[in-house]
Design a protein around this motif. Structure first.
Motif, mmCIF file in Angstrom:
data_model
loop_
_atom_site.group_PDB
_atom_site.id
_atom_site.type_symbol
_atom_site.label_atom_id
_atom_site.label_comp_id
_atom_site.label_asym_id
_atom_site.label_seq_id
_atom_site.Cartn_x
_atom_site.Cartn_y
_atom_site.Cartn_z
ATOM 1 N N ASP A 146 5.594 58.004 100.267
ATOM 2 C CA ASP A 146 5.271 57.551 98.919
ATOM 3 C C ASP A 146 3.861 57.995 98.523
ATOM 4 O O ASP A 146 2.880 57.624 99.181
ATOM 5 C CB ASP A 146 5.365 56.013 98.891
ATOM 6 N N ALA A 147 3.786 58.749 97.437
ATOM 7 C CA ALA A 147 2.487 59.224 96.943
ATOM 8 C C ALA A 147 1.568 58.064 96.572
ATOM 9 O O ALA A 147 0.348 58.211 96.540
ATOM 10 C CB ALA A 147 2.702 60.118 95.725
ATOM 11 N N SER A 201 10.792 70.235 96.421
ATOM 12 C CA SER A 201 11.498 71.118 97.345
ATOM 13 C C SER A 201 10.544 71.982 98.167
ATOM 14 O O SER A 201 10.992 72.879 98.874
ATOM 15 C CB SER A 201 12.462 71.988 96.547
ATOM 16 N N ALA A 203 10.538 72.813 89.728
ATOM 17 C CA ALA A 203 9.339 72.924 90.560
ATOM 18 C C ALA A 203 8.059 72.590 89.803
ATOM 19 O O ALA A 203 7.110 72.078 90.378
ATOM 20 C CB ALA A 203 9.249 74.325 91.137
ATOM 21 N N GLU A 231 7.219 63.589 99.855
ATOM 22 C CA GLU A 231 8.326 63.533 98.899
ATOM 23 C C GLU A 231 9.112 62.256 99.169
ATOM 24 O O GLU A 231 9.471 61.962 100.310
ATOM 25 C CB GLU A 231 9.218 64.776 99.030
ATOM 26 N N TYR A 257 14.970 62.026 88.380
ATOM 27 C CA TYR A 257 15.062 62.878 89.570
ATOM 28 C C TYR A 257 16.215 62.469 90.482
ATOM 29 O O TYR A 257 16.752 63.289 91.218
ATOM 30 C CB TYR A 257 13.744 62.868 90.359
ATOM 31 N N SER A 264 2.606 68.743 90.941
ATOM 32 C CA SER A 264 3.171 68.479 89.617
ATOM 33 C C SER A 264 3.906 67.151 89.727
ATOM 34 O O SER A 264 5.024 67.095 90.240
ATOM 35 C CB SER A 264 4.133 69.605 89.238
ATOM 36 N N TYR A 302 15.353 73.867 91.755
ATOM 37 C CA TYR A 302 14.856 72.506 91.565
ATOM 38 C C TYR A 302 13.701 72.601 90.585
ATOM 39 O O TYR A 302 13.003 73.608 90.549
ATOM 40 C CB TYR A 302 14.378 71.932 92.913
ATOM 41 N N THR A 318 7.500 73.819 97.299
ATOM 42 C CA THR A 318 6.794 75.015 96.800
ATOM 43 C C THR A 318 5.342 75.092 97.304
ATOM 44 O O THR A 318 4.921 76.118 97.853
ATOM 45 C CB THR A 318 6.787 75.011 95.243
ATOM 46 N N VAL A 360 8.207 57.017 91.763
ATOM 47 C CA VAL A 360 7.340 56.609 90.656
ATOM 48 C C VAL A 360 8.241 56.344 89.446
ATOM 49 O O VAL A 360 9.175 57.104 89.175
ATOM 50 C CB VAL A 360 6.323 57.747 90.362
HETATM 51 C C1 SAM Z 1 7.872 67.772 89.265
HETATM 52 S S1 SAM Z 1 8.644 67.348 90.770
HETATM 53 C C2 SAM Z 1 7.705 68.332 91.887
HETATM 54 C C3 SAM Z 1 8.398 69.602 92.208
HETATM 55 C C4 SAM Z 1 7.697 70.443 93.235
HETATM 56 N N1 SAM Z 1 6.493 71.078 92.720
HETATM 57 C C5 SAM Z 1 8.659 71.485 93.803
HETATM 58 O O1 SAM Z 1 8.233 72.574 94.161
HETATM 59 O O2 SAM Z 1 9.847 71.237 93.930
HETATM 60 C C6 SAM Z 1 8.097 65.717 91.131
HETATM 61 C C7 SAM Z 1 8.636 65.174 92.446
HETATM 62 O O3 SAM Z 1 8.021 63.919 92.712
HETATM 63 C C8 SAM Z 1 8.934 63.162 93.490
HETATM 64 N N2 SAM Z 1 8.479 61.761 93.526
HETATM 65 C C9 SAM Z 1 8.676 60.785 92.604
HETATM 66 N N3 SAM Z 1 8.090 59.647 92.991
HETATM 67 C C10 SAM Z 1 7.469 59.894 94.171
HETATM 68 C C11 SAM Z 1 6.664 59.105 95.048
HETATM 69 N N4 SAM Z 1 6.393 57.829 94.793
HETATM 70 N N5 SAM Z 1 6.163 59.699 96.147
HETATM 71 C C12 SAM Z 1 6.437 61.002 96.422
HETATM 72 N N6 SAM Z 1 7.217 61.784 95.659
HETATM 73 C C13 SAM Z 1 7.722 61.250 94.533
HETATM 74 C C14 SAM Z 1 10.260 63.422 92.796
HETATM 75 O O4 SAM Z 1 11.345 63.107 93.627
HETATM 76 C C15 SAM Z 1 10.136 64.919 92.489
HETATM 77 O O5 SAM Z 1 10.718 65.677 93.511
#
Ligand code: SAM
Length: 400
Positions: free
Chosen positions: A204-205, A42, A13, A60, A231, A222, A11, A44, A260
């Motif tokens: 939700d972040a 996922s 990451a 997530e 995504y 990230s 995934y 990390t 987002v």
């Molecule tokens: C760059 S990835 C992060 C990957 C992570 N570091 C890993 O180890 O897999 C960004 C993640 O943010 C999630 N995402 C997008 N909008 C979000 C929200 N509003 N709240 C929480 N997660 C969200 C996406 O589904 C995606 O899995």
């Protein structure tokens, strides 16, 4: 991706678990640390926190990806129980008559009938035996983790599936499942339980709901970049096979609406009013600059074949991320340290200064300092690129 457990499912990451663990260990030298990754993907960061002996929360929003992260948290549960459960699924699959007619087009184009019959039997066996125990959840993860290995279809640079391109070597489902049981068991046996069990929130972040106010003092994450990566589409193969969706059209309701808004599929033309978004007081710290960029994007799209709605995407992305910064201020104690692994972007060649705007939004949310550490340049080899704007990626360190 070679690290135990992290290697179970590929995934995007954003960074390695080893780096995240080093950041958490360094922060822990000054006292106990509670980590939050508001975009935990996922998992990390959560696993790295546990390995560093720290408590952690992960948020997530993508239901399938949150399921993956939750299953990985079970890495410290009974290995023998996992093996017994997975072997039961393996044995039961042998007695099941496969039925493949109902699978959506994407799945049929990614597998020949024999392969699809074998993975279908494994899925049906799993459905009959599943019981929500850690062993069952780990076996679910094992099943979804073999789907790309056993497909002749290639995956694109960022995991989208390309049924028209094929791989040279494909593993058979029976072999992949059996190998997966050994890999999972080996990694589970090797992982030492050093810290409290991470708390995963499928949420939700933008609100960080479920994370108590002032409870966190280190954020490592990230977030999605405003670079049109979808995504939702990244897990279309797995979700289609497992019956979570019937096709691309279902992704909006089952996944994208929770995320987002970082890709143009989030914001079809006329779905939002640009001026209303830009007038939101939460965007005041960057209002003039973002308004100019969005208006340039609104103009340039009219000259492009795809007419992508990047003007709406950029406005909505920063509105969403401004809410993330405010929510982080609520959940972070003072002082806290935040590290965002982030890059800038240039849709249709129009530069979006993501890092500078994040700095402004973070300070407006109440943090006191921001510093950017660049780790790499992007888009500097012009060949095959859509535009020639140099971009970079790195770590935005925010404190306060
Ligand atoms: C760059 S990835 C992060 C990957 C992570 N570091 C890993 O180890 O897999 C960004 C993640 O943010 C999630 N995402 C997008 N909008 C979000 C929200 N509003 N709240 C929480 N997660 C969200 C996406 O589904 C995606 O899995």
């Amino acid at each position: 991706m070679k690290l135990p457990v992290h290697r179970w499912l590929r995934y995007s990451a954003g960074y390695s678990a080893a780096w995240a663990e080093a950041v958490i260990r360094q922060a822990s030298l000054n006292g106990p640390v509670t980590v939050l990754d508001p975009f935990v993907g996922s998992g990390t960061t959560m696993l790295a926190a546990q390995d560093a002996g720290a408590a952690s929360y992960g948020i997530e929003a993508h239901p399938f990806v949150a399921h993956v992260a939750q299953a990985k948290i079970y890495r410290h549960t009974d290995v023998a129980e996992f093996q017994a459960f997975a072997e039961q699924v393996e044995a039961k699959a042998k007695s099941i008559t496969a039925s493949i007619d109902h699978y959506p087009k994407l799945i049929k184009s990614c597998y020949d009938d024999e392969t699809l019959g074998q993975i279908d039997a494994l899925r049906r066996a799993f459905e009959l035996l599943k019981d929500n125990t850690p062993a069952s959840e780990l076996t679910w993860l094992l099943l979804v983790s073999i789907l790309r290995k056993v497909s002749h279809a290639n995956t694109a640079q960022w995991q989208y599936v390309l049924p028209s391109k094929s791989k040279k070597r494909v593993t058979s489902p029976i072999v992949a499942f059996a190998e997966g049981i050994s890999t999972f068991a080996k990694d589970m046996n090797a992982s030492v339980n050093l810290g409290p069990e991470p708390i995963l929130i499928q949420g939700d972040a933008r609100t960080c709901e479920g994370v108590p106010s002032g409870s966190v003092n280190l954020v490592v994450t990230s977030p999605p970049y405003p670079n049109n990566y979808d995504y939702a589409d990244a897990t279309r193969l797995e979700m289609s096979f497992m019956g979570d969706i019937t096709g691309w059209g279902d992704l909006q309701n089952t996944v994208r609406r929770f995320l987002v808004r970082s890709c143009s599929q989030h914001v079809p033309p006329k779905s939002v009013d640009l001026e209303t978004i830009l007038a939101d007081p939460i965007l005041a710290p960057i209002h003039d600059e973002i308004a100019e960029v969005c208006r340039d994007l609104a103009e340039i799209r009219l000259t492009k074949g795809g007419k992508k709605t990047y003007h709406l995407m950029v406005a909505c992305y920063f509105l969403d991320m401004a809410h993330v910064w405010n929510s982080l201020r609520r959940v972070c104690a003072s002082p806290s340290q935040i590290c965002f692994v982030i890059g800038d972007s240039a849709p249709y060649g129009i530069y979006v200064p993501v890092i500078q705007w994040f700095e402004k939004l973070a300070l407006a949310a109440g943090f006191t300092s921001a510093r950017f550490e660049q780790t790499r340049e992007r888009n500097v080899k012009w060949k095959n690129r859509k535009h020639r704007v140099p971009l970079c990626e790195g770590r935005l360190w925010v404190e306060g």
